[in-house]
Design a protein around this motif. Structure first.
Motif, PDB file in Angstrom:
ATOM      1  N   LEU A   1       0.845  -1.189   0.000  1.00 23.70           N
ATOM      2  CA  LEU A   1       0.000   0.000   0.000  1.00 23.70           C
ATOM      3  C   LEU A   1       0.881   1.240   0.000  1.00 23.70           C
ATOM      4  CD1 LEU A   1      -2.626  -1.170   2.644  1.00 23.70           C
ATOM      5  CD2 LEU A   1      -2.856  -1.199   0.142  1.00 23.70           C
ATOM      6  N   LEU A   2       0.980   1.896  -1.153  1.00 22.78           N
ATOM      7  CA  LEU A   2       1.864   3.053  -1.284  1.00 22.78           C
ATOM      8  C   LEU A   2       1.477   4.192  -0.344  1.00 22.78           C
ATOM      9  CD1 LEU A   2       4.308   4.249  -2.665  1.00 22.78           C
ATOM     10  CD2 LEU A   2       2.853   4.908  -4.592  1.00 22.78           C
ATOM     11  N   PRO A   3       0.186   4.541  -0.174  1.00 19.73           N
ATOM     12  CA  PRO A   3      -0.151   5.598   0.785  1.00 19.73           C
ATOM     13  C   PRO A   3       0.324   5.287   2.208  1.00 19.73           C
ATOM     14  CG  PRO A   3      -2.012   5.168  -0.657  1.00 19.73           C
ATOM     15  CD  PRO A   3      -1.005   4.088  -0.926  1.00 19.73           C
ATOM     16  N   MET A   4       0.271   4.011   2.599  1.00 17.16           N
ATOM     17  CA  MET A   4       0.750   3.637   3.924  1.00 17.16           C
ATOM     18  C   MET A   4       2.257   3.814   4.027  1.00 17.16           C
ATOM     19  SD  MET A   4       0.301   0.039   6.005  1.00 17.16           S
ATOM     20  CE  MET A   4      -1.475   0.237   6.110  1.00 17.16           C
ATOM     21  N   ILE A   5       2.971   3.421   2.963  1.00 18.21           N
ATOM     22  CA  ILE A   5       4.426   3.608   2.947  1.00 18.21           C
ATOM     23  C   ILE A   5       4.779   5.073   3.142  1.00 18.21           C
ATOM     24  CG2 ILE A   5       6.467   3.526   1.446  1.00 18.21           C
ATOM     25  CD1 ILE A   5       5.370   0.939   0.277  1.00 18.21           C
ATOM     26  N   LEU A   6       4.086   5.960   2.441  1.00 15.47           N
ATOM     27  CA  LEU A   6       4.371   7.386   2.538  1.00 15.47           C
ATOM     28  C   LEU A   6       4.062   7.921   3.932  1.00 15.47           C
ATOM     29  CD1 LEU A   6       2.999   8.404  -0.952  1.00 15.47           C
ATOM     30  CD2 LEU A   6       5.386   8.596  -0.217  1.00 15.47           C
ATOM     31  N   GLN A   7       2.985   7.445   4.551  1.00  9.77           N
ATOM     32  CA  GLN A   7       2.654   7.900   5.896  1.00  9.77           C
ATOM     33  C   GLN A   7       3.687   7.429   6.916  1.00  9.77           C
ATOM     34  OE1 GLN A   7       0.367  10.082   7.034  1.00  9.77           O
ATOM     35  NE2 GLN A   7      -0.022  10.442   4.864  1.00  9.77           N
ATOM     36  N   ILE A   8       4.173   6.205   6.758  1.00  7.70           N
ATOM     37  CA  ILE A   8       5.214   5.680   7.653  1.00  7.70           C
ATOM     38  C   ILE A   8       6.473   6.538   7.543  1.00  7.70           C
ATOM     39  CG2 ILE A   8       6.800   3.733   7.991  1.00  7.70           C
ATOM     40  CD1 ILE A   8       4.431   1.891   7.248  1.00  7.70           C
ATOM     41  N   ILE A   9       6.810   6.931   6.321  1.00 10.05           N
ATOM     42  CA  ILE A   9       7.991   7.783   6.120  1.00 10.05           C
ATOM     43  C   ILE A   9       7.764   9.161   6.728  1.00 10.05           C
ATOM     44  CG2 ILE A   9       9.451   8.910   4.396  1.00 10.05           C
ATOM     45  CD1 ILE A   9       8.736   6.535   2.520  1.00 10.05           C
ATOM     46  N   ARG A  10       6.614   9.771   6.463  1.00 12.85           N
ATOM     47  CA  ARG A  10       6.338  11.120   6.975  1.00 12.85           C
ATOM     48  C   ARG A  10       6.402  11.176   8.494  1.00 12.85           C
ATOM     49  NH1 ARG A  10       2.156  11.295   2.659  1.00 12.85           N
ATOM     50  NH2 ARG A  10       2.878  12.779   1.075  1.00 12.85           N
ATOM     51  N   HIS A  11       5.980  10.095   9.151  1.00  8.06           N
ATOM     52  CA  HIS A  11       6.011  10.058  10.605  1.00  8.06           C
ATOM     53  C   HIS A  11       7.349   9.559  11.142  1.00  8.06           C
ATOM     54  CE1 HIS A  11       1.650  10.425   9.969  1.00  8.06           C
ATOM     55  NE2 HIS A  11       1.621  10.926  11.191  1.00  8.06           N
ATOM     56  N   ASP A  12       8.315   9.381  10.243  1.00 10.62           N
ATOM     57  CA  ASP A  12       9.704   9.075  10.607  1.00 10.62           C
ATOM     58  C   ASP A  12       9.859   7.734  11.335  1.00 10.62           C
ATOM     59  OD1 ASP A  12      12.359   9.765  10.372  1.00 10.62           O
ATOM     60  OD2 ASP A  12      12.443  10.777  12.319  1.00 10.62           O
ATOM     61  N   PHE A  13       8.990   6.763  10.959  1.00 13.82           N
ATOM     62  CA  PHE A  13       9.140   5.434  11.525  1.00 13.82           C
ATOM     63  C   PHE A  13      10.126   4.585  10.721  1.00 13.82           C
ATOM     64  CE2 PHE A  13       5.157   6.506  13.640  1.00 13.82           C
ATOM     65  CZ  PHE A  13       5.366   5.967  14.899  1.00 13.82           C
ATOM     66  N   ALA A  14      10.342   4.946   9.459  1.00  9.69           N
ATOM     67  CA  ALA A  14      11.245   4.195   8.594  1.00  9.69           C
ATOM     68  C   ALA A  14      11.530   5.031   7.351  1.00  9.69           C
ATOM     69  CB  ALA A  14      10.623   2.850   8.201  1.00  9.69           C
ATOM     70  N   ILE A  15      12.464   4.566   6.526  1.00  8.82           N
ATOM     71  CA  ILE A  15      12.750   5.198   5.244  1.00  8.82           C
ATOM     72  C   ILE A  15      12.556   4.142   4.154  1.00  8.82           C
ATOM     73  CG2 ILE A  15      14.403   6.746   6.355  1.00  8.82           C
ATOM     74  CD1 ILE A  15      16.660   5.220   4.974  1.00  8.82           C
ATOM     75  N   THR A  16      12.585   4.573   2.905  1.00  9.05           N
ATOM     76  CA  THR A  16      12.431   3.619   1.809  1.00  9.05           C
ATOM     77  C   THR A  16      13.120   4.157   0.569  1.00  9.05           C
ATOM     78  OG1 THR A  16      10.833   2.179   0.693  1.00  9.05           O
ATOM     79  CG2 THR A  16      10.282   4.524   0.820  1.00  9.05           C
ATOM     80  N   SER A  17      12.939   3.447  -0.541  1.00  7.98           N
ATOM     81  CA  SER A  17      13.413   3.902  -1.841  1.00  7.98           C
ATOM     82  C   SER A  17      12.257   3.819  -2.817  1.00  7.98           C
ATOM     83  CB  SER A  17      14.582   3.033  -2.329  1.00  7.98           C
ATOM     84  OG  SER A  17      14.992   3.426  -3.625  1.00  7.98           O
ATOM     85  N   LEU A  18      12.007   4.915  -3.564  1.00  7.32           N
ATOM     86  CA  LEU A  18      10.910   4.977  -4.512  1.00  7.32           C
ATOM     87  C   LEU A  18      11.378   5.621  -5.804  1.00  7.32           C
ATOM     88  CD1 LEU A  18       8.135   6.350  -2.111  1.00  7.32           C
ATOM     89  CD2 LEU A  18       8.372   3.983  -2.877  1.00  7.32           C
ATOM     90  N   LEU A  19      10.565   5.511  -6.846  1.00 11.11           N
ATOM     91  CA  LEU A  19      10.865   6.216  -8.080  1.00 11.11           C
ATOM     92  C   LEU A  19      10.789   7.724  -7.835  1.00 11.11           C
ATOM     93  CD1 LEU A  19       8.879   4.178 -10.761  1.00 11.11           C
ATOM     94  CD2 LEU A  19      11.355   4.276 -10.491  1.00 11.11           C
ATOM     95  N   GLU A  20      11.668   8.463  -8.474  1.00 11.92           N
ATOM     96  CA  GLU A  20      11.708   9.910  -8.302  1.00 11.92           C
ATOM     97  C   GLU A  20      10.383  10.557  -8.712  1.00 11.92           C
ATOM     98  OE1 GLU A  20      15.263  13.161  -8.809  1.00 11.92           O
ATOM     99  OE2 GLU A  20      14.891  11.798 -10.486  1.00 11.92           O
ATOM    100  N   LEU A  21       9.678   9.952  -9.653  1.00  8.90           N
ATOM    101  CA  LEU A  21       8.401  10.535 -10.088  1.00  8.90           C
ATOM    102  C   LEU A  21       7.370  10.544  -8.968  1.00  8.90           C
ATOM    103  CD1 LEU A  21       6.096   8.115 -10.728  1.00  8.90           C
ATOM    104  CD2 LEU A  21       7.650   7.687 -12.634  1.00  8.90           C
ATOM    105  N   VAL A  22       7.533   9.666  -7.953  1.00  2.29           N
ATOM    106  CA  VAL A  22       6.636   9.677  -6.804  1.00  2.29           C
ATOM    107  C   VAL A  22       6.897  10.907  -5.945  1.00  2.29           C
ATOM    108  CG1 VAL A  22       5.955   8.486  -4.677  1.00  2.29           C
ATOM    109  CG2 VAL A  22       6.410   7.167  -6.758  1.00  2.29           C
ATOM    110  N   THR A  23       8.163  11.148  -5.633  1.00  2.00           N
ATOM    111  CA  THR A  23       8.509  12.270  -4.747  1.00  2.00           C
ATOM    112  C   THR A  23       8.268  13.616  -5.426  1.00  2.00           C
ATOM    113  OG1 THR A  23      10.846  12.177  -5.431  1.00  2.00           O
ATOM    114  CG2 THR A  23      10.191  10.889  -3.512  1.00  2.00           C
ATOM    115  N   ASP A  24       8.204  13.628  -6.759  1.00  2.00           N
ATOM    116  CA  ASP A  24       7.881  14.875  -7.472  1.00  2.00           C
ATOM    117  C   ASP A  24       6.463  15.342  -7.155  1.00  2.00           C
ATOM    118  OD1 ASP A  24      10.359  14.961  -8.654  1.00  2.00           O
ATOM    119  OD2 ASP A  24       9.713  14.088 -10.557  1.00  2.00           O
ATOM    120  N   HIS A  25       5.606  14.412  -6.706  1.00  2.00           N
ATOM    121  CA  HIS A  25       4.204  14.732  -6.475  1.00  2.00           C
ATOM    122  C   HIS A  25       3.813  14.676  -4.999  1.00  2.00           C
ATOM    123  CE1 HIS A  25       4.245  13.538 -10.744  1.00  2.00           C
ATOM    124  NE2 HIS A  25       3.218  14.342 -10.880  1.00  2.00           N
TER     125      HIS A  25
END
Length: 291
Positions: A223-247
């Motif tokens: 679940l990509l939205p869950m991955i992003l929320q986990i990152i925003r709350h600083d529980f973990a980091i990940t690696s994604l395509l740059e086109l994701v972080t552009d948005h």
């Protein structure tokens, strides 16, 4: 060989249960049993092991299943080709896309295509690249977006775009101000990752193997939205395509010290029949990628 018997055979092989197979085929269970027995008698082979609750394929049945799927797919292809010669379109594109591309790259393209061709149906299947490859080979999808790496010889590909994989951290993370990140530093952190079968996970596993590292995966989800929320709350980091972080806001992309670039491609079966709808969709996507 009666193709009707092959249809019954493949349905039973998939469900492993006479009752469920008969229901899905809309026939009576005794009729299905008779049909399977007839096929076995024609071939003079036992195709299924039978018990009270379920059935399973014998070795001979496994071999027949491979050929039966190919034969039925060829019949479907021939039927579609004949319809189009009479001016009838299939009217549907069955497309498999990985989560990141389905969320950030394809929505605008799909809506643009639909506005140009309102009578065509788009069926989108979100899955990992390994699953998409398999579904293409087995004829369950017409088209699929995959990584242009280790592509099965039975698939034809058309390059779409190149994108970079970047580390993604929260704005509060200690790495947030860095210009680049090493693999050692990245894998030393708690990670959130897609499950095996997705290209995101394949890349992480490949880097670990190549550099003799171990991934500290604390969260595993598709679940990509869950991955992003986990990152925003600083529980973990990940690696994604740059086109994701552009948005996405409130996350920080950091290129790897050893850059990772991925070539993404549209794929389809070499021996399969591409409908007019499929061919039109491929050309439309190519035009959008070139703009």
């Amino acid at each position: 060989m009666d193709t009707r018997l092959l249809i019954y055979f493949t349905q039973l092989a998939q469900t492993k249960n006479f009752t469920r197979a008969a229901e899905q085929l809309h026939i009576a269970q005794p009729a299905l049993s008779v049909a399977i027995k007839k096929l076995e008698q024609q071939l003079d082979l036992t195709l299924f092991y039978r018990n009270e609750r379920k059935v399973s394929l014998t070795q001979e049945g496994e071999v027949l299943l491979i050929h039966a799927k190919q034969i039925l797919q060829k019949i479907d292809d021939a039927t579609l080709a004949m319809k189009e010669l009479r001016g009838l379109e299939k009217g549907e594109v069955r497309l498999g896309v990985p989560s990141m591309l389905g969320s950030y790259f394809f929505p605008q393209i799909l809506m643009g295509f639909k506005s140009h061709y309102p009578n065509l149906k788009l069926t989108i299947v979100e899955a990992g690249t390994q699953s998409i490859r398999q579904m293409l080979v087995e004829g369950e999808l017409d088209l699929g977006v995959i990584i242009n790496h280790n592509v099965p010889s039975s698939l034809q590909i058309e390059h779409l775009l190149r994108s970079q994989m970047v580390a993604v951290v929260s704005e509060q993370h200690e790495f947030a101000t860095q210009k680049s990140i090493t693999f050692d530093d990245f894998f030393g952190q708690e990670l959130v990752a897609f499950k095996p079968g997705y290209f995101h996970r394949e890349i992480l596993d490949h880097i670990c193997e190549q550099h003799h590292l171990t991934a500290n995966i604390s969260f595993e989800t598709n679940l990509l939205p869950m991955i992003l929320q986990i990152i925003r709350h600083d529980f973990a980091i990940t690696s994604l395509l740059e086109l994701v972080t552009d948005h996405e806001s409130n996350v920080i992309p950091i290129p790897f010290a050893e850059p990772i670039h991925l070539d993404l491609a549209m794929a389809w079966r070499k021996q399969g029949y591409l409908s007019l709808a499929d061919r039109t969709f491929i050309e439309y996507v190519k035009q959008q990628c070139q703009q």
